[in-house]
Design an enzyme around this catalytic site. Structure first.
Site, PDB file in Angstrom:
ATOM      1  N   TRP A 157       0.826  -1.214   0.000  1.00  0.00           N
ATOM      2  CA  TRP A 157       0.000   0.000   0.000  1.00  0.00           C
ATOM      3  C   TRP A 157       0.861   1.266   0.000  1.00  0.00           C
ATOM      4  O   TRP A 157       0.370   2.335   0.276  1.00  0.00           O
ATOM      5  CB  TRP A 157      -0.913   0.006   1.236  1.00  0.00           C
ATOM      6  CG  TRP A 157      -2.109  -0.889   1.102  1.00  0.00           C
ATOM      7  CD1 TRP A 157      -3.354  -0.530   0.684  1.00  0.00           C
ATOM      8  CD2 TRP A 157      -2.178  -2.296   1.365  1.00  0.00           C
ATOM      9  NE1 TRP A 157      -4.187  -1.631   0.667  1.00  0.00           N
ATOM     10  CE2 TRP A 157      -3.505  -2.720   1.086  1.00  0.00           C
ATOM     11  CE3 TRP A 157      -1.262  -3.242   1.813  1.00  0.00           C
ATOM     12  CZ2 TRP A 157      -3.917  -4.037   1.239  1.00  0.00           C
ATOM     13  CZ3 TRP A 157      -1.677  -4.554   1.964  1.00  0.00           C
ATOM     14  CH2 TRP A 157      -2.996  -4.936   1.683  1.00  0.00           C
ATOM     15  N   CYS A 205      -6.799  -4.625  -1.769  1.00  0.00           N
ATOM     16  CA  CYS A 205      -7.996  -5.358  -1.348  1.00  0.00           C
ATOM     17  C   CYS A 205      -8.814  -5.947  -2.492  1.00  0.00           C
ATOM     18  O   CYS A 205      -9.278  -7.077  -2.408  1.00  0.00           O
ATOM     19  CB  CYS A 205      -8.871  -4.497  -0.437  1.00  0.00           C
ATOM     20  SG  CYS A 205      -9.773  -3.179  -1.273  1.00  0.00           S
ATOM     21  N   HIS A 215     -13.572  -0.759   0.945  1.00  0.00           N
ATOM     22  CA  HIS A 215     -12.818  -1.989   1.188  1.00  0.00           C
ATOM     23  C   HIS A 215     -13.592  -3.149   0.581  1.00  0.00           C
ATOM     24  O   HIS A 215     -14.819  -3.217   0.697  1.00  0.00           O
ATOM     25  CB  HIS A 215     -12.592  -2.207   2.690  1.00  0.00           C
ATOM     26  CG  HIS A 215     -11.871  -3.495   3.001  1.00  0.00           C
ATOM     27  ND1 HIS A 215     -10.725  -3.860   2.346  1.00  0.00           N
ATOM     28  CD2 HIS A 215     -12.145  -4.507   3.870  1.00  0.00           C
ATOM     29  CE1 HIS A 215     -10.313  -5.039   2.802  1.00  0.00           C
ATOM     30  NE2 HIS A 215     -11.161  -5.451   3.715  1.00  0.00           N
ATOM     31  N   ASP A 264     -12.515 -12.590   4.322  1.00  0.00           N
ATOM     32  CA  ASP A 264     -11.669 -11.489   3.864  1.00  0.00           C
ATOM     33  C   ASP A 264     -10.222 -11.964   3.838  1.00  0.00           C
ATOM     34  O   ASP A 264      -9.691 -12.412   4.851  1.00  0.00           O
ATOM     35  CB  ASP A 264     -11.836 -10.293   4.811  1.00  0.00           C
ATOM     36  CG  ASP A 264     -11.215  -9.017   4.252  1.00  0.00           C
ATOM     37  OD1 ASP A 264     -10.460  -9.101   3.273  1.00  0.00           O
ATOM     38  OD2 ASP A 264     -11.486  -7.935   4.815  1.00  0.00           O
ATOM     39  N   ASN A 293     -20.129  -0.717  11.310  1.00  0.00           N
ATOM     40  CA  ASN A 293     -20.972  -0.086  12.331  1.00  0.00           C
ATOM     41  C   ASN A 293     -20.286   0.942  13.224  1.00  0.00           C
ATOM     42  O   ASN A 293     -20.924   1.500  14.106  1.00  0.00           O
ATOM     43  CB  ASN A 293     -21.574  -1.163  13.252  1.00  0.00           C
ATOM     44  CG  ASN A 293     -22.747  -1.870  12.606  1.00  0.00           C
ATOM     45  OD1 ASN A 293     -23.738  -1.252  12.268  1.00  0.00           O
ATOM     46  ND2 ASN A 293     -22.613  -3.164  12.408  1.00  0.00           N
ATOM     47  N   ASP A 332     -18.709   4.256  14.948  1.00  0.00           N
ATOM     48  CA  ASP A 332     -19.022   5.691  14.938  1.00  0.00           C
ATOM     49  C   ASP A 332     -17.754   6.481  14.628  1.00  0.00           C
ATOM     50  O   ASP A 332     -16.658   6.100  15.031  1.00  0.00           O
ATOM     51  CB  ASP A 332     -19.545   6.137  16.314  1.00  0.00           C
ATOM     52  CG  ASP A 332     -20.938   5.609  16.595  1.00  0.00           C
ATOM     53  OD1 ASP A 332     -21.603   5.166  15.643  1.00  0.00           O
ATOM     54  OD2 ASP A 332     -21.349   5.632  17.767  1.00  0.00           O
ATOM     55  N   GLU A 367     -30.187   3.217  10.306  1.00  0.00           N
ATOM     56  CA  GLU A 367     -29.817   4.046  11.448  1.00  0.00           C
ATOM     57  C   GLU A 367     -31.070   4.637  12.088  1.00  0.00           C
ATOM     58  O   GLU A 367     -31.949   5.154  11.407  1.00  0.00           O
ATOM     59  CB  GLU A 367     -28.900   5.183  10.963  1.00  0.00           C
ATOM     60  CG  GLU A 367     -28.079   5.825  12.047  1.00  0.00           C
ATOM     61  CD  GLU A 367     -27.025   4.898  12.615  1.00  0.00           C
ATOM     62  OE1 GLU A 367     -26.851   4.937  13.848  1.00  0.00           O
ATOM     63  OE2 GLU A 367     -26.397   4.140  11.861  1.00  0.00           O
ATOM     64  N   GLU A 409     -31.786  -1.502  15.137  1.00  0.00           N
ATOM     65  CA  GLU A 409     -30.371  -1.111  15.035  1.00  0.00           C
ATOM     66  C   GLU A 409     -29.778  -0.892  16.421  1.00  0.00           C
ATOM     67  O   GLU A 409     -28.664  -1.308  16.727  1.00  0.00           O
ATOM     68  CB  GLU A 409     -30.272   0.156  14.170  1.00  0.00           C
ATOM     69  CG  GLU A 409     -28.856   0.638  13.934  1.00  0.00           C
ATOM     70  CD  GLU A 409     -28.477   1.821  14.799  1.00  0.00           C
ATOM     71  OE1 GLU A 409     -27.269   2.093  14.918  1.00  0.00           O
ATOM     72  OE2 GLU A 409     -29.386   2.457  15.371  1.00  0.00           O
ATOM     73  N   TYR A 435      -6.309   4.868  -0.804  1.00  0.00           N
ATOM     74  CA  TYR A 435      -7.735   4.555  -0.667  1.00  0.00           C
ATOM     75  C   TYR A 435      -8.046   4.043   0.734  1.00  0.00           C
ATOM     76  O   TYR A 435      -9.194   3.954   1.138  1.00  0.00           O
ATOM     77  CB  TYR A 435      -8.188   3.562  -1.743  1.00  0.00           C
ATOM     78  CG  TYR A 435      -7.875   2.111  -1.463  1.00  0.00           C
ATOM     79  CD1 TYR A 435      -8.817   1.277  -0.853  1.00  0.00           C
ATOM     80  CD2 TYR A 435      -6.638   1.570  -1.803  1.00  0.00           C
ATOM     81  CE1 TYR A 435      -8.531  -0.052  -0.601  1.00  0.00           C
ATOM     82  CE2 TYR A 435      -6.351   0.238  -1.551  1.00  0.00           C
ATOM     83  CZ  TYR A 435      -7.296  -0.567  -0.948  1.00  0.00           C
ATOM     84  OH  TYR A 435      -7.014  -1.888  -0.691  1.00  0.00           O
TER      85      TYR A 435
END
Length: 732
Positions: A280, A315, A374, A397, A437, A439, A486, A491, A561
């Site tokens: 990267w 990725c 991603h 992944d 998810n 914040d 949201e 949620e 990125y």
């Protein structure tokens, strides 16, 4: 005397590990019990003279098993489903006195209880879920069998023998590579763990060898085609080699949970000499830049032939190669893109962005990164190791991000479990939950050492999760498979469940709302074309009767990125006076010369604007990423687009920049149309066009694609593609 050293298994087991599909041991052609009496000729008993496997592309074995697309002359079948073979004997077969069976063997140390030695008995009726062979034709000296494999059978390349019983022991056919049989996962079989009940989904997620991978920015989504090429010559063997290289025990290769977990570790080279080296840092010496690859075929074939990791991947390359691996073995799979993906080292559901007191981002304190996008994969399977309801799509992944059980791998994590916050279920669900998810928390680091939470953005991360639509090149929004909307009660409940099961949240940011400022700020970046100047327009709106003066700061950065900044190429401070109830615009010109020399792989520019209102001391902050519009490659064809007919492909590229491009490589690929090729141009001068012609002869009919990429020292991520409809060859 055994040829295996005792240290291999050190007294813990009677047989060495059986972890290589390629390793072989020949079964004896004769297993006799004592001496054969004088005058008895074993050739007088039933002897096999020939075995026919019906393995041509047009034979029912390959058509019924959906393996006719594999460019491989061996028999390839899917487990749990019947296939046909014919055995020719030296005399007519008499079921009342003759006894024979078919045997399948895999690896060097075959054992029946491990599923690596499979004796297939001849039975009157086949039983669901069990190996068996039924005589469906007995004609003169030929016997035709319908063979059914177990839906839990090991996936790999088996050696096949026919064993005949005599009063003096067993006579067995010699090892014949022509009768080798590949057995794959079977999404068409209800008893298989990868069973998928929708035919259109099977067509897309198992049989489609060309895909679309989405990248770019949430507000400027870009896509590129990718050649998975799972049916190309040598790819099936390369995928089996990947599991051999991992030293994966053969007895576990019938379990899609284990196969996908091993694959997620082996597609990256970190810690296990896997397929691809990640890079990267924009330095790609001794390798190919990630943006230059057009598909997985070159990568997997190079890995198989060199037996060393291929350089380089990021990725979407890891995801593309992993998708090939899964689909080739028969596991339904798709590539996913998550826009604004949290790379949260400690999975604490919080991405902390620290600001200095003047509003600028503190690179020293900010450790978490938000990837513009991603890519990972989803694989379809049942999860008998989890409670009912958590089967279906599993996130896997292969991009090396975090260590999982001692290796760089991730998944399979049930997407349904992630959505509902059940992060206690294996594997790596907390990490995937945090990716979609977390914040975004803006924190001002005061000079006295205290931290003040300025704002919380709960909607930024996992903004949009997409995959290629079934049967087309468009985008399918699958955000709601990972998270509830949201603000919905569900949620909130999913988050509370995740916290209960151990996901961490270090700061209590509930109810953090800054007092609203009288002044609002926004900014827009006009469509920015690579190599051209463009404008950033900042708008201030004063919603009060007060007069305000503002000190503002614009920072333009070249970013990877992955959200990591490489270089600040633009900084500009300015002051504005805002009259009551008025708005004001400020235009900042960004010149091509300011960013071109620092440009990275994908042309991402990130702008951060902060403003301090002198009278109220309020700080306003906004950030935006943009993707530069990059020129395209043109592909044209002439000649009949027909199987077996020559067709001329022309690739064309014009250098739109004011500088000469050095060391230019153009890659061209088209599964079923042509093998991957590449050509080098030492330089392309400004406004100069280069052409490259190749003659190809398609061997697959139907909808096909030609895909091209260009890479050079100073310009990358240049693509082009052409849709083709290849006609079948007319039958005379």
């Amino acid at each position: 005397m055994s040829d295996t050293p005792a240290s291999t298994f050190g007294g813990r087991r009677a047989v060495p590990p059986n972890n290589s599909n390629a390793a072989e041991v020949d079964l004896p052609t004769e297993e006799l019990q004592g001496l054969v009496p004088r005058g008895v000729n074993l050739k007088d008993y039933l002897n096999v003279t020939a075995v026919h496997l019906f393995k041509e592309r047009w034979d029912s074995n390959k058509i019924d098993h959906h393996t006719d697309k594999y460019d491989n002359n061996k028999l390839i079948v899917r487990r749990g489903q019947t296939f046909y073979i014919q055995i020719d004997f030296n005399r007519p077969y008499d079921p009342r006195k003759d006894l024979f069976r078919v045997e399948y063997v895999i690896g060097r140390y075959p054992q029946e209880n491990k599923g690596t030695y499979i004796p297939v008995p001849v039975v009157k009726e086949l039983q669901s879920g069990k190996w068996g062979a039924k005589v469906i034709m007995n004609d003169d000296r030929s016997v035709r069998l319908s063979i059914q494999s177990s839906p839990e059978c090991i996936v790999g390349k088996f050696r096949m023998y026919v064993a005949v019983w005599t009063p003096y022991g067993i006579l067995r056919t010699r090892r014949d590579p022509e009768t080798d049989t590949y057995i794959l996962f079977n999404p068409w079989c209800e008893e298989d763990a990868v069973y998928l009940d929708d035919e259109k989904e099977r067509e897309e997620y198992v049989l489609n060898d060309i895909g679309v991978i989405f990248y770019g920015d949430f507000k400027d989504i870009k896509s590129r085609s990718w050649s998975y090429g799972q049916f190309e010559d040598g790819i099936l063997d390369a995928c089996l080699y990947v599991m051999d290289k991992a030293e994966m025990d053969l007895s576990g290769r019938g379990n899609p949970i284990k196969v996908s977990r091993v694959g997620s570790a082996m597609v990256n080279a970190k810690d296990d000499e896997g397929v691809l080296v990640g890079s990267w840092d924009n330095v790609y010496a001794y390798g190919i830049p990630p943006s230059a690859w057009t598909g997985s075929v070159d990568i997997l074939l190079e890995y198989r032939s060199s037996e060393t990791p291929v350089r380089y991947g990021q990725c979407w390359v890891f995801a593309g190669v992993f998708n090939t691996f899964l689909r080739c073995l028969g596991i339904p799979a798709r590539v996913i893109t998550n826009y604004f993906s949290a790379h949260d080292n400690d999975a604490n559901l919080q991405m902390d962005i620290f600001l200095e007191e003047d509003g600028n981002v503190s690179s020293k304190l900010t450790k978490d990164s938000v990837w513009n996008y991603h890519c990972w994969n989803e694989a379809w399977m049942t999860r008998p190791d989890l409670p009912v309801g958590f089967g279906g799509w599993q996130a896997v992944d292969s991009t090396p991000q975090e260590n999982s059980d001692g290796m760089y791998r991730c998944g399979p994590a049930s997407v349904q479990a992630v959505k509902h916050g059940h992060v206690c279920f294996q594997f790596d669900a907390p990490f995937v939950f945090a990716e979609v998810n977390s914040d975004l928390v803006y924190i001002t680091a005061k000079q006295d050492g205290t931290h003040v939470v300025e704002a919380v953005d709960a909607t930024h991360i996992g903004k949009l999760i997409v995959t290629k639509q079934i049967g087309g090149d468009g985008m399918q929004d699958i955000t709601d498979t990972y998270k509830f909307q949201e603000g919905q009660e569900e949620e909130r409940l999913a988050l509370e469940t995740a916290l209960m099961y151990g996901a961490k949240k270090t700061l209590n940011t509930e109810g953090v709302v800054k007092s609203r400022s009288d002044v609002t700020m926004n900014f827009d970046v006009e469509n920015a074309v690579l190599g051209k100047d463009f404008k950033v327009t900042i708008t201030f709106q004063n919603n009060s009767s007060n007069l305000y003066t503002i000190l503002a700061y614009l920072s333009g950065n070249i970013t990877f990125y992955t959200g990591v900044s490489k270089k600040e190429f633009k900084k500009e401070s300015f002051e504005e006076t805002l009259d009551p109830f008025s708005s004001k615009k400020k235009e900042v010109l960004v010149r091509a010369g300011e960013y071109m020399s620092h440009l990275l792989e994908q042309g991402f520019l990130h702008f951060f604007v902060t403003a301090r209102i002198n009278e109220s001391r309020d700080v306003l902050a906004k950030q935006k990423s943009i993707v530069l519009t990059i020129p395209k490659i043109t592909i044209k064809v002439r000649g009949a687009a027909m199987v077996g007919s020559d067709m001329v492909v022309t690739v064309e590229f014009t250098n739109p920049l004011k500088e000469t491009l050095q060391n230019v490589w153009i890659h061209l690929d088209g599964p079923g149309v042509m093998r991957p090729k590449r050509k080098m141009f030492r330089e392309i001068r400004p406004n100069t066009t280069v052409q490259w012609e190749e003659v190809c002869r398609p061997w697959v009919s139907g909808h096909r694609k030609l895909i091209a990429s260009m890479t050079s020292d100073s310009l990358r991520h240049v693509y082009g593609e052409l849709d083709l409809q290849i006609q079948r060859r007319p039958t005379n």
